[in-house]
Design an enzyme around this catalytic site. Structure first.
Site, mmCIF file in Angstrom:
data_model
loop_
_atom_site.group_PDB
_atom_site.id
_atom_site.type_symbol
_atom_site.label_atom_id
_atom_site.label_comp_id
_atom_site.label_asym_id
_atom_site.label_seq_id
_atom_site.Cartn_x
_atom_site.Cartn_y
_atom_site.Cartn_z
ATOM 1 N N ARG A 217 0.836 -1.185 0.000
ATOM 2 C CA ARG A 217 0.000 0.000 0.000
ATOM 3 C C ARG A 217 0.882 1.250 0.000
ATOM 4 O O ARG A 217 1.960 1.252 0.605
ATOM 5 C CB ARG A 217 -0.899 0.036 1.248
ATOM 6 C CG ARG A 217 -2.086 -0.921 1.210
ATOM 7 C CD ARG A 217 -3.120 -0.500 0.175
ATOM 8 N NE ARG A 217 -4.286 -1.360 0.173
ATOM 9 C CZ ARG A 217 -4.481 -2.376 -0.674
ATOM 10 N NH1 ARG A 217 -3.573 -2.651 -1.595
ATOM 11 N NH2 ARG A 217 -5.589 -3.084 -0.622
ATOM 12 N N HIS A 265 -0.873 0.139 -9.835
ATOM 13 C CA HIS A 265 -1.550 -0.791 -8.909
ATOM 14 C C HIS A 265 -2.068 -2.024 -9.662
ATOM 15 O O HIS A 265 -3.272 -2.270 -9.751
ATOM 16 C CB HIS A 265 -2.705 -0.092 -8.173
ATOM 17 C CG HIS A 265 -3.114 -0.808 -6.922
ATOM 18 N ND1 HIS A 265 -3.542 -0.153 -5.781
ATOM 19 C CD2 HIS A 265 -3.166 -2.129 -6.612
ATOM 20 C CE1 HIS A 265 -3.834 -1.044 -4.847
ATOM 21 N NE2 HIS A 265 -3.618 -2.245 -5.327
HETATM 22 C C1 GLV Z 1 -5.255 -5.036 -4.032
HETATM 23 O O1 GLV Z 1 -4.526 -4.137 -3.739
HETATM 24 C C2 GLV Z 1 -6.003 -5.815 -3.082
HETATM 25 O O2 GLV Z 1 -5.985 -5.466 -1.897
HETATM 26 O O3 GLV Z 1 -6.654 -6.789 -3.476
#
Ligand code: GLV
Length: 302
Positions: A217, A265
């Site tokens: 994160r 991401h």
């Molecule tokens: C992606 O970041 C998730 O938490 O699935």
């Protein structure tokens, strides 16, 4: 009673989830979509993918929440999340596999010095660099949950000396790992204890020239501290998949930094085809009073 699918999803994404969930949910279950009209008082289970804050608190009969994301930090940061309702994070072997592939790709990217060779190519520089084998490149993995443990094992399998750390091992264990790490991978859950853990004090404990891969994160990273450590060449390169603000703002310095590789991401996206099966299995287990996979502890934060 009905199962609500609720998330920051497009119409097309709702349709895909509906299709996959209908393959796996028992025939007597009723699935409703938050994109359509539904009776809030009839919902006892919610399947959530990045739901709007406060939304779950409006379901009076809610008894179980299944996240369609692995990380539940956003869900838990919603003060209106009902604390007495069990919450499960997504534990999907296909996602673990995806994360493992991503970690391997990025460790090899750094290990085989691709950032440097790409820079050299841009300047038409023919300059072989010192070859190092995996056995000489030490990898440290922060977070020994399902994802971290699988990543550590896969890296060990291809020959890297790997150390893993989880918060239960304490700060001495972390210091020991950092002093012996050339490539650091972060796969910790984001909690009150791990927010900002990738900071100047941590970077200083790494050997000069170490590299960072953050697949967890953005909140784990203190961005100005990374920029300073890169500037001082203490950290040689950072691969970042997650950011404090996503999408990463257009003017953010990370975009053009020569020692930073930015990914949007994408390390291990949820695949509805496999996640729907995991979610359905958990729902069946919940209805039968059996153990739920990936049950989250509100106190621990994951
Ligand atoms: C992606 O970041 C998730 O938490 O699935």
């Amino acid at each position: 009673m009905s199962i609500l699918l609720l998330g920051k999803l497009s119409e097309a994404e709702y349709a895909v989830w509906q299709q996959h969930l209908s393959l796996h949910l028992p025939a007597d279950e009723t699935l409703v979509l938050a994109s359509q009209a539904y009776d809030k008082t009839a919902v006892d289970i919610a399947l959530v993918a990045n739901p709007p804050a406060g939304a779950l608190a409006t379901l009076p009969k809610l008894r179980f929440v299944q996240s369609l994301w692995a990380g539940v930090d956003r869900l838990l940061s919603d003060p209106s999340l009902p604390e007495n309702v069990p919450l499960a994070r997504l534990v999907d072997p296909a996602m673990t596999r995806a994360m493992t592939e991503c970690a391997l790709a990025n460790v090899f990217y750094l290990h085989r010095q691709l950032p440097a060779y790409l820079r050299q190519q841009a300047h038409r520089q023919w300059q072989p660099r010192q070859q190092v084998l995996a056995a000489q490149r030490r990898v440290g993995v922060l977070g020994m949950g399902k994802l971290g443990a699988a990543v550590a094992q896969a890296l060990a399998d291809v020959g890297f000396p790997v150390m893993g750390w989880s918060r239960q091992q304490g700060s001495d264990g972390l210091t020991a790992l950092l002093s012996r790490t050339d490539i650091l991978i972060n796969l910790l859950p984001l909690t009150a204890h791990t927010t900002g853990i990738l900071n100047a004090a941590l970077f200083e404990k790494l050997p000069v020239g170490a590299a960072l891969i953050n697949l967890a994160r953005g909140g784990h990273l203190v961005e100005p501290d990374l920029l300073a450590a890169l500037e001082q060449q203490h950290i040689s390169h950072a691969v970042l998949d997650v950011f404090n603000e996503e999408p990463l703002p257009e003017r953010h310095p990370f975009w053009t930094h020569p020692q930073i590789t930015v990914f949007p991401h994408v390390a291990a996206a949820t695949d509805p085809a496999t996640a729907a099966r995991v979610a359905a299995e958990n729902i069946v287990a919940f209805r039968a009073g059996r153990a739920i996979g990936g049950l989250v502890s509100h106190a621990q934060g994951y």
